[in-house]
Enzyme design. Structure first.
Site, PDB file in Angstrom:
ATOM      1  N   LYS A 265      11.926  41.509  33.641  1.00 44.94           N
ATOM      2  CA  LYS A 265      11.190  40.513  34.422  1.00 44.94           C
ATOM      3  C   LYS A 265      11.332  39.159  33.743  1.00 44.94           C
ATOM      4  O   LYS A 265      10.967  38.989  32.577  1.00 44.94           O
ATOM      5  CB  LYS A 265       9.707  40.907  34.525  1.00 44.94           C
ATOM      6  CG  LYS A 265       8.810  39.806  35.113  1.00 44.94           C
ATOM      7  CD  LYS A 265       7.344  40.240  35.211  1.00 44.94           C
ATOM      8  CE  LYS A 265       6.445  39.077  35.628  1.00 44.94           C
ATOM      9  NZ  LYS A 265       5.006  39.438  35.671  1.00 44.94           N
ATOM     10  N   ASP A 270       4.362  31.648  35.096  1.00 44.60           N
ATOM     11  CA  ASP A 270       3.576  32.312  36.139  1.00 44.60           C
ATOM     12  C   ASP A 270       2.235  31.608  36.305  1.00 44.60           C
ATOM     13  O   ASP A 270       1.286  31.874  35.576  1.00 44.60           O
ATOM     14  CB  ASP A 270       3.371  33.789  35.777  1.00 44.60           C
ATOM     15  CG  ASP A 270       2.588  34.546  36.846  1.00 44.60           C
ATOM     16  OD1 ASP A 270       2.408  33.986  37.953  1.00 44.60           O
ATOM     17  OD2 ASP A 270       2.166  35.690  36.567  1.00 44.60           O
ATOM     18  N   LYS A 277      -3.885  31.131  39.024  1.00 49.02           N
ATOM     19  CA  LYS A 277      -4.609  31.676  37.880  1.00 49.02           C
ATOM     20  C   LYS A 277      -5.631  30.660  37.381  1.00 49.02           C
ATOM     21  O   LYS A 277      -5.454  29.455  37.582  1.00 49.02           O
ATOM     22  CB  LYS A 277      -3.613  31.951  36.734  1.00 49.02           C
ATOM     23  CG  LYS A 277      -2.749  33.172  36.914  1.00 49.02           C
ATOM     24  CD  LYS A 277      -1.863  33.371  35.702  1.00 49.02           C
ATOM     25  CE  LYS A 277      -0.950  34.563  35.892  1.00 49.02           C
ATOM     26  NZ  LYS A 277      -1.651  35.848  35.963  1.00 49.02           N
ATOM     27  N   ASP A 347      -0.008  36.331  42.879  1.00 49.89           N
ATOM     28  CA  ASP A 347       0.058  36.501  41.425  1.00 49.89           C
ATOM     29  C   ASP A 347       0.652  37.868  41.038  1.00 49.89           C
ATOM     30  O   ASP A 347       0.971  38.097  39.885  1.00 49.89           O
ATOM     31  CB  ASP A 347      -1.335  36.327  40.828  1.00 49.89           C
ATOM     32  CG  ASP A 347      -1.311  36.068  39.330  1.00 49.89           C
ATOM     33  OD1 ASP A 347      -0.203  35.839  38.795  1.00 49.89           O
ATOM     34  OD2 ASP A 347      -2.386  36.095  38.712  1.00 49.89           O
ATOM     35  N   GLU A 349       3.601  38.914  41.335  1.00 49.25           N
ATOM     36  CA  GLU A 349       4.978  38.511  41.641  1.00 49.25           C
ATOM     37  C   GLU A 349       6.020  39.277  40.862  1.00 49.25           C
ATOM     38  O   GLU A 349       7.163  39.397  41.291  1.00 49.25           O
ATOM     39  CB  GLU A 349       5.139  37.000  41.371  1.00 49.25           C
ATOM     40  CG  GLU A 349       5.452  36.607  39.916  1.00 49.25           C
ATOM     41  CD  GLU A 349       4.368  36.984  38.921  1.00 49.25           C
ATOM     42  OE1 GLU A 349       3.221  37.170  39.342  1.00 49.25           O
ATOM     43  OE2 GLU A 349       4.674  37.108  37.717  1.00 49.25           O
ATOM     44  N   ARG A 351       6.363  42.473  40.204  1.00 51.94           N
ATOM     45  CA  ARG A 351       6.855  43.664  40.904  1.00 51.94           C
ATOM     46  C   ARG A 351       7.786  43.281  42.040  1.00 51.94           C
ATOM     47  O   ARG A 351       8.658  44.058  42.418  1.00 51.94           O
ATOM     48  CB  ARG A 351       5.655  44.488  41.403  1.00 51.94           C
ATOM     49  CG  ARG A 351       4.764  43.752  42.355  1.00 51.94           C
ATOM     50  CD  ARG A 351       3.407  44.405  42.507  1.00 51.94           C
ATOM     51  NE  ARG A 351       2.513  44.135  41.370  1.00 51.94           N
ATOM     52  CZ  ARG A 351       1.306  44.657  41.236  1.00 51.94           C
ATOM     53  NH1 ARG A 351       0.832  45.499  42.144  1.00 51.94           N
ATOM     54  NH2 ARG A 351       0.557  44.360  40.175  1.00 51.94           N
TER      55      ARG A 351
HETATM   56  N1  BES Z   1       2.227  38.122  34.406  1.00 53.32           N
HETATM   57  C1  BES Z   1       1.053  38.689  34.930  1.00 53.32           C
HETATM   58  C2  BES Z   1       0.508  39.827  34.082  1.00 53.32           C
HETATM   59  C3  BES Z   1      -0.125  39.412  32.786  1.00 53.32           C
HETATM   60  C4  BES Z   1      -1.401  38.870  32.781  1.00 53.32           C
HETATM   61  C5  BES Z   1       0.537  39.591  31.615  1.00 53.32           C
HETATM   62  C6  BES Z   1      -1.975  38.498  31.579  1.00 53.32           C
HETATM   63  C7  BES Z   1      -0.050  39.225  30.415  1.00 53.32           C
HETATM   64  C8  BES Z   1      -1.295  38.661  30.405  1.00 53.32           C
HETATM   65  C9  BES Z   1       1.310  39.239  36.317  1.00 53.32           C
HETATM   66  O1  BES Z   1       2.225  38.547  37.080  1.00 53.32           O
HETATM   67  C10 BES Z   1       0.018  39.181  37.044  1.00 53.32           C
HETATM   68  O2  BES Z   1      -0.465  38.116  37.273  1.00 53.32           O
HETATM   69  N2  BES Z   1      -0.534  40.344  37.401  1.00 53.32           N
HETATM   70  C11 BES Z   1      -1.775  40.418  38.065  1.00 53.32           C
HETATM   71  C12 BES Z   1      -1.672  41.475  39.131  1.00 53.32           C
HETATM   72  C13 BES Z   1      -2.851  41.507  40.064  1.00 53.32           C
HETATM   73  C14 BES Z   1      -2.849  40.275  40.928  1.00 53.32           C
HETATM   74  C15 BES Z   1      -2.749  42.750  40.913  1.00 53.32           C
HETATM   75  C16 BES Z   1      -2.837  40.776  37.043  1.00 53.32           C
HETATM   76  O3  BES Z   1      -2.569  41.594  36.154  1.00 53.32           O
HETATM   77  O4  BES Z   1      -3.933  40.224  37.114  1.00 53.32           O
HETATM   78 ZN    ZN Z   2       3.631  37.527  36.068  1.00 52.56          ZN
HETATM   79 MN    MN Z   3       1.374  36.921  38.125  1.00 50.95          MN
END
Ligand code: BES
Ligand code: ZN
Ligand code: MN
Length: 492
Positions: A265, A270, A277, A347, A349, A351
């Site tokens: 990835k 992000d 966020k 968010d 994204e 996947r």
């Molecule tokens: N890149 C983030 C995951 C992440 C968050 C990694 C904090 C390290 C620290 C990913 O893209 C994300 O935002 N995931 C969301 C998914 C949710 C919207 C289902 C998450 O984990 O909050």
């Molecule tokens: Zn991410």
């Molecule tokens: Mn994200």
């Protein structure tokens, strides 16, 4: 940093620092005994005088060696407790002590740091990894502020003659892995105004120029459109920096050997997109390309080692930004696989960019596909910063990764992919939603990926908790390059 193996005893090689171990209750290990003799009993005298006890985490520098060099004694703790974990700790203490000295070279009594049940190769790997890690600095963006440079640049690993061949092999492996880890750290630490999808493509092209067995292909946004990679494009739509799909084909094996394919990835920043966020620590989302960074690191290490297998490193890269053109919650997209996705949260994204890449890599008829991603915050809730999460559709592959993690000290833990979890991804309007609600967020993210990996052996590694450190020591860790390299070395 240069690492080499020597078979001359600790008193012979010319080096600034000679390092050896002392066990709890003032018991010198073998290397320390040799040093002691060379220094006319100085160590015995100091131990007697109570200058050091040998407790784990302790250290003592003897600056009095003259032409014999300085001696560095590292506390190993009780001999009966000296297991792999204790040895790792001792290696870290040793590494920290070495890099803070002004000396440029050191020789280490390797056997002193060898725990029961582990062979010489394991200790060599552990020492090289610890020292390289401690010596890492990221300074390209320091302007006027000076960072104290690390002086140490030559490490000699002192071993018995009978172990020399095994130690040498381990030393070159470990040095190559360290190069890969440093590459992953550098890419991860590079700020998001400098590290973006096309810059990652440039890095891949650069690497292919340097290594004969490496070929790089880059798909730009027009290629992705022609292809029908709707998910990657949807994630990149809000950014001024268009997405890229990057393939690095390393051909070390026979032409017809099925490759191991790694998919990283590579979200270079992000923001969350329209599902923005919160502001606190958002800078850390520059690390959302650490899966990709680990793929670069592994490919570089494979090249350096001339590993006799085929490995393809694929990086699926975009910048997730909010914008008038950005994808909205509610949008329905068509992925490269033909399956449609209702985007309920922009968010989620990672996947999406992975889904198209995982479909695309079918073309390699892979032996196995491993994707690596900072995919879910839920993974940090589940495992903290100790281990990555492993999930997949093949027990052998998953267990192989777990074992490689244990062996290299770059650990992971398996989570289940029971079919019942798939129900959380139901959408009223499309084939699936891109989020599965709060429960089991790491698992439902993997469930999403599993719908794009049915045709091959696959594992997913969620590295959200291990790819970087926050706080005072903020920075990329280079994980899980050690685990992946251990896995590939076990295949070769
Ligand atoms: N890149 C983030 C995951 C992440 C968050 C990694 C904090 C390290 C620290 C990913 O893209 C994300 O935002 N995931 C969301 C998914 C949710 C919207 C289902 C998450 O984990 O909050
Ligand atoms: Zn991410
Ligand atoms: Mn994200």
């Amino acid at each position: 940093m240069q690492f080499s193996v020597t078979t001359s005893t600790l008193d012979k090689p010319r080096a600034g620092i000679r390092a050896a171990g002392i066990h709890h209750k003032r018991k010198p290990a073998a290397g320390a005994t040799v040093l002691d003799a060379a220094r006319d009993g100085e160590i015995t005298a100091l131990l007697k005088a109570g200058e050091m006890d040998g407790e784990a985490g302790s250290r003592l520098l003897l600056p009095t060696g003259g032409s014999k060099g300085n001696a560095l004694l590292i506390g190993l703790g009780a001999k009966k407790d000296f297991d792999a974990r204790a040895a790792r700790k001792a290696a870290q203490t040793l590494a920290a002590a070495l890099v803070e000295r002004p000396a440029t070279s050191a020789v280490i009594a390797v056997a002193d740091f060898q725990p029961r049940g582990k062979d010489i190769a394991w200790v060599v790997h552990t020492l090289v990894a610890a020292i390289s890690d401690a010596a890492y600095r990221f300074t390209p963006f320091k302007g006027k502020e000076k960072t104290t440079p690390v002086k140490l640049d030559r490490i000699q690993l002192g071993v018995e003659r009978t172990e020399a061949d095994a130690a040498k092999r381990a030393c070159s492996e470990a040095a190559a892995i360290a190069t890969g880890v440093n590459r992953a750290k550098d890419l991860g630490n590079t700020p998001p105004n400098v590290c973006y999808p096309e810059s990652l493509a440039d890095t891949a092209r650069e690497m292919a120029k340097q290594h004969k067995k490496l070929k790089t292909t880059v798909l730009d946004e027009k290629d992705l459109e022609k292809l029908g990679a709707g998910a990657i494009l949807a994630v990149g739509k809000g950014s001024e920096r268009p997405p890229r799909l990057i393939a690095m084909e390393y051909s070390g094996g026979k032409k017809d050997d099925a490759p191991v394919v790694l998919v990283g990835k590579g979200i270079t920043f992000d923001t969350g997109g329209i599902s923005l966020k919160p502001g606190a620590e958002m800078d850390e989302m520059k690390y959302d390309m650490c899966g990709a960074a680990s793929v670069f690191g592994v490919i570089e290490a494979c090249c350096e080692l001339e590993l006799p297998i085929n490995v393809v490193g694929v990086v699926t890269s975009a910048e997730n930004m909010p914008d008038g053109r950005a994808t909205r919650p509610g949008d329905i997209i068509t992925t490269l696989s033909g399956q449609t996705v209702e985007i309920l949260n922009t968010d989620a994204e990672g996947r999406l960019v992975l889904a198209d890449a995982l479909t695309w890599v079918e073309r390699y008829k892979p032996k196995a596909v491993i994707d690596i991603a900072t995919l879910t915050g839920a993974c940090i809730i589940a495992l903290g910063h100790q281990g990555a999460a492993v999930l997949g559709n093949n027990e052998r592959l998953a267990k192989g990764l777990l074992a490689a993690g244990e062996e290299s000290g770059d650990r992971a833990w398996q989570l289940p992919l029971w079919p019942e979890y798939q129900e959380q991804l139901k959408s009223n309007f499309a084939d699936m939603a891109n989020i599965g609600g709060r429960p089991a967020g790491t698992i439902t993210a993997a469930c999403f990926l599993s719908r794009y990996t049915e045709d091959y052996t696959w594992a997913h590694v969620d590295i959200a908790g291990v790819a970087w450190k926050s706080g005072k020591e903020k920075g990329a860790t280079g994980r899980p390059v050690p685990m992946l390299m251990r896995y590939l070395l076990d295949q070769a």
